[in-house]
Design an enzyme around this catalytic site. Structure first.
Site, short mmCIF file in Angstrom:
data_model
loop_
_atom_site.label_atom_id
_atom_site.label_comp_id
_atom_site.label_asym_id
_atom_site.label_seq_id
_atom_site.Cartn_x
_atom_site.Cartn_y
_atom_site.Cartn_z
N CYS A 1 -0.15 9.68 10.27
CA CYS A 1 -0.28 9.91 8.83
C CYS A 1 0.78 9.18 8.09
O CYS A 1 0.67 9.07 7.02
CB CYS A 1 -0.42 11.23 8.71
SG CYS A 1 -1.89 12.49 9.20
N CYS B 1 2.11 14.72 11.58
CA CYS B 1 0.97 13.54 12.36
C CYS B 1 1.50 12.28 12.19
O CYS B 1 1.84 11.72 11.05
CB CYS B 1 -0.14 13.55 11.25
SG CYS B 1 -1.40 12.31 11.52
#
Length: 98
Positions: free
Chosen positions: A26, A23
Site C-alpha cells: 500500500c 501494508c
C-alpha cells in the site's frame, strides 16, 4: 462517510485507494497515484480509504485484498483492481471510462 458518498456519486470519476498504514504494498501507491493525478488533473478525484478506520466501506465493497483500487462514476463501480498497479494502467482505465 458522507464526503465519501458525495465524491463517488459525482459525474467526475473518483478513484478510491483502499489501503492500510501497516501494508507494505500500500505504501507504494501514493507516488503512483500522484503521477496519475499530475497527468489527469481535475478529470479524476483520488481519495484514500483506510480499511481499518472505515470498515463499513471496506465491507460494503468487498475489499479482501489491499491495496485495492475502485473507480466510481455516478455512484457505480466502473473499474476494480487489486495489488500495486502502475500509473499507465490506472490512467488508461480512467480515460477509457470517463
Amino acid at each position: 462517510m458522507s464526503k465519501f458518498h458525495e465524491l463517488i456519486n459525482r459525474n467526475t470519476p473518483t478513484l478510491v485507494d483502499f489501503s492500510a498504514n501497516w501494508c507494505e504494498p500500500c505504501r507504494k501507491m501514493p507516488p503512483i497515484l500522484n503521477e496519475v493525478k499530475a497527468e489527469l488533473g481535475d478529470s479524476v478525484n483520488i481519495i484514500k480509504v483506510d480499511v481499518q478506520k472505515d470498515k463499513k466501506a471496506a465491507h460494503k465493497y468487498e475489499i479482501t485484498n489491499i491495496p485495492t483500487l475502485l473507480l466510481f462514476k455516478n455512484g457505480k463501480v466502473i473499474w476494480r483492481k487489486s495489488g500495486v498497479t502502475g500509473a499507465r494502467e490506472i490512467s488508461n482505465a480512467v480515460k477509457k471510462r470517463s
